[in-house]
Write a protein that holds these residues in place. Structure first.
Motif, PDB file in Angstrom:
ATOM      1  N   THR A  52     -16.780  74.300  46.173  1.00  0.00           N
ATOM      2  CA  THR A  52     -15.603  75.153  46.062  1.00  0.00           C
ATOM      3  C   THR A  52     -15.996  76.616  46.238  1.00  0.00           C
ATOM      4  O   THR A  52     -15.302  77.379  46.911  1.00  0.00           O
ATOM      5  CB  THR A  52     -14.925  74.933  44.693  1.00  0.00           C
ATOM      6  N   GLN A  62     -16.637  77.385  49.878  1.00  0.00           N
ATOM      7  CA  GLN A  62     -15.351  77.458  50.578  1.00  0.00           C
ATOM      8  C   GLN A  62     -14.673  78.814  50.335  1.00  0.00           C
ATOM      9  O   GLN A  62     -14.186  79.451  51.258  1.00  0.00           O
ATOM     10  CB  GLN A  62     -14.466  76.349  50.032  1.00  0.00           C
ATOM     11  N   LEU A  70      -6.488  76.834  46.689  1.00  0.00           N
ATOM     12  CA  LEU A  70      -7.511  75.788  46.599  1.00  0.00           C
ATOM     13  C   LEU A  70      -7.193  74.773  45.504  1.00  0.00           C
ATOM     14  O   LEU A  70      -7.333  73.567  45.675  1.00  0.00           O
ATOM     15  CB  LEU A  70      -8.852  76.442  46.302  1.00  0.00           C
ATOM     16  N   LYS A  73     -10.978  69.071  42.229  1.00  0.00           N
ATOM     17  CA  LYS A  73     -11.677  68.705  43.464  1.00  0.00           C
ATOM     18  C   LYS A  73     -12.268  67.291  43.359  1.00  0.00           C
ATOM     19  O   LYS A  73     -12.151  66.484  44.277  1.00  0.00           O
ATOM     20  CB  LYS A  73     -12.773  69.725  43.743  1.00  0.00           C
TER      21      LYS A  73
END
Ligand SMILES: Nc1nc2c(ncn2[C@@H]2O[C@H](COP(=O)(O)OP(=O)(O)OP(=O)(O)O)[C@@H](O)[C@H]2O)c(=O)[nH]1
Ligand SMILES: [Mg+2]
Length: 323
Positions: free
Chosen positions: A60, A63, A94, A282
């Motif tokens: 994450t 990203q 996200l 996630k």
């Protein structure tokens, strides 16, 4: 310092308070980073280290950093302060995008909406059940019944009954050691008889006896489906925010055994590891639906990505007028 360039929605004070430790830990340093005078390689390196340290997770973080770099270049920005709004928006999107599976919640008056609550020992299942019962009762005037499906420990049954008395919700319980499927059966009958809108079932969280646990949950599922075919409409996995990456691994093991629809993230008030929310969404792909902000019956708040991310960055100031 108040970050004026943030758009702020309605403030959620409980959430904001419970994120205080997280905010004053790593995120304080993130804010300080955005107060530097220029964006250079150090800026990105330091941001990367901080976000990883915040339990957001390596993937994450990568990203977020990649997107931030690209947008800063595209827009020709030089001031770190200008980049902060980009990070905020990316963090929110996200969290939203990581949800692969979101079940639409449909509640019909008089048809039990069954919530099966699962999770490892001590994460806050029973407390969350009491809070959730109160939430449905107080916010929506729903008839709620609770089932003591954790028959493994006598104390677990007593604890739930005590909560039931406090919040004035009937608790269906059997003797310690009895069959959780039978408890679910009785609870379903009681729910139909009283035309209850919501039935919340507690379960034992013994991961080490995996086969038993799966059998138990399977049986509860079959029992509730006899009269309400799409029950349990919600399978809520409770995760303690303090447990960090280790807790996440346990939660993932749980999610492999049972099909989870929602997560409740508890004990956010006592931790500086609030960033774990990103890793959870996630890893599991299901939404965090509730946040536990304390030990009392009203310490549960519905999750909002915007409020959560803002809570990581903002401090409420005395006398400040909400915008
Ligand atoms: N500070 C804080 N404490 C919490 C929260 N949720 C639960 N707790 C506390 O965590 C402890 C464990 O909570 P329980 O609800 O008994 O947890 P459980 O998952 O049912 O535990 P087992 O039945 O033993 O598996 C209790 O002391 C709760 O008061 C929260 O959001 N914040
Ligand atoms: Mg319990």
């Amino acid at each position: 310092m108040i970050m004026k360039f943030f758009r702020r929605g309605q403030r959620d004070e409980k959430l904001e308070q419970s994120l205080q430790k997280t905010r004053r830990g790593v995120f304080k340093q993130v804010i300080e980073l955005f107060q530097r005078s220029e964006i250079d390689d150090d800026f990105f390196d330091d941001l990367e280290a901080l976000l990883i340290g915040a339990d957001i997770g390596a993937d994450t973080t990568d990203q977020l950093i990649d997107e931030l770099r690209a947008k800063i270049r595209e827009r020709g920005l030089h001031q770190p302060a200008e980049a902060q709004e980009i990070l905020r928006a990316d963090m929110i999107s996200l969290l939203k995008k990581a949800v692969r599976y979101r079940r639409v919640k449909i509640l019909q008056r008089g048809v039990p909406y069954v919530i099966l609550v699962v999770g490892v020992n001590g994460v806050g299942k029973t407390t969350t059940i009491a809070k959730l019962a109160r939430y449905h009762q107080q916010q929506f005037n729903r008839q709620v019944i609770v089932a003591a499906g954790d028959t493994f420990r006598a104390a677990a049954i007593d604890q739930l009954q005590l909560w039931g008395e406090r919040i004035n919700v009937p608790v269906i319980a059997h003797q310690p050691g009895s069959d959780p499927g039978a408890v679910a059966f009785d609870a379903m009958q009681a729910a139909h008889k009283r035309a209850a809108d919501v039935l919340i079932i507690d379960t034992a969280g013994r991961l080490h006896t995996k086969d038993n646990l799966m059998q138990e949950l399977g049986k509860i599922r079959r029992v509730v489906q006899k009269t309400v075919p799409d029950a349990p409409q919600e399978v809520l996995l409770v995760i303690d925010a303090n447990t960090g990456q280790n807790g996440l691994a346990q939660a993932a093991a749980f999610a492999k055994m049972v099909e989870i629809s929602d997560v409740a993230l508890t004990k956010l008030d006592g931790t500086s590891k609030g960033g774990i929310a990103f890793s959870i969404v996630k890893a599991l792909g299901v939404p965090i639906s509730y946040i536990g902000t304390g030990e009392k019956m009203d310490d549960l708040t519905p999750f909002s990505e915007e409020s959560f991310v803002d809570g990581l960055f903002f401090e409420k100031h005395e006398g400040e007028i909400p915008v």
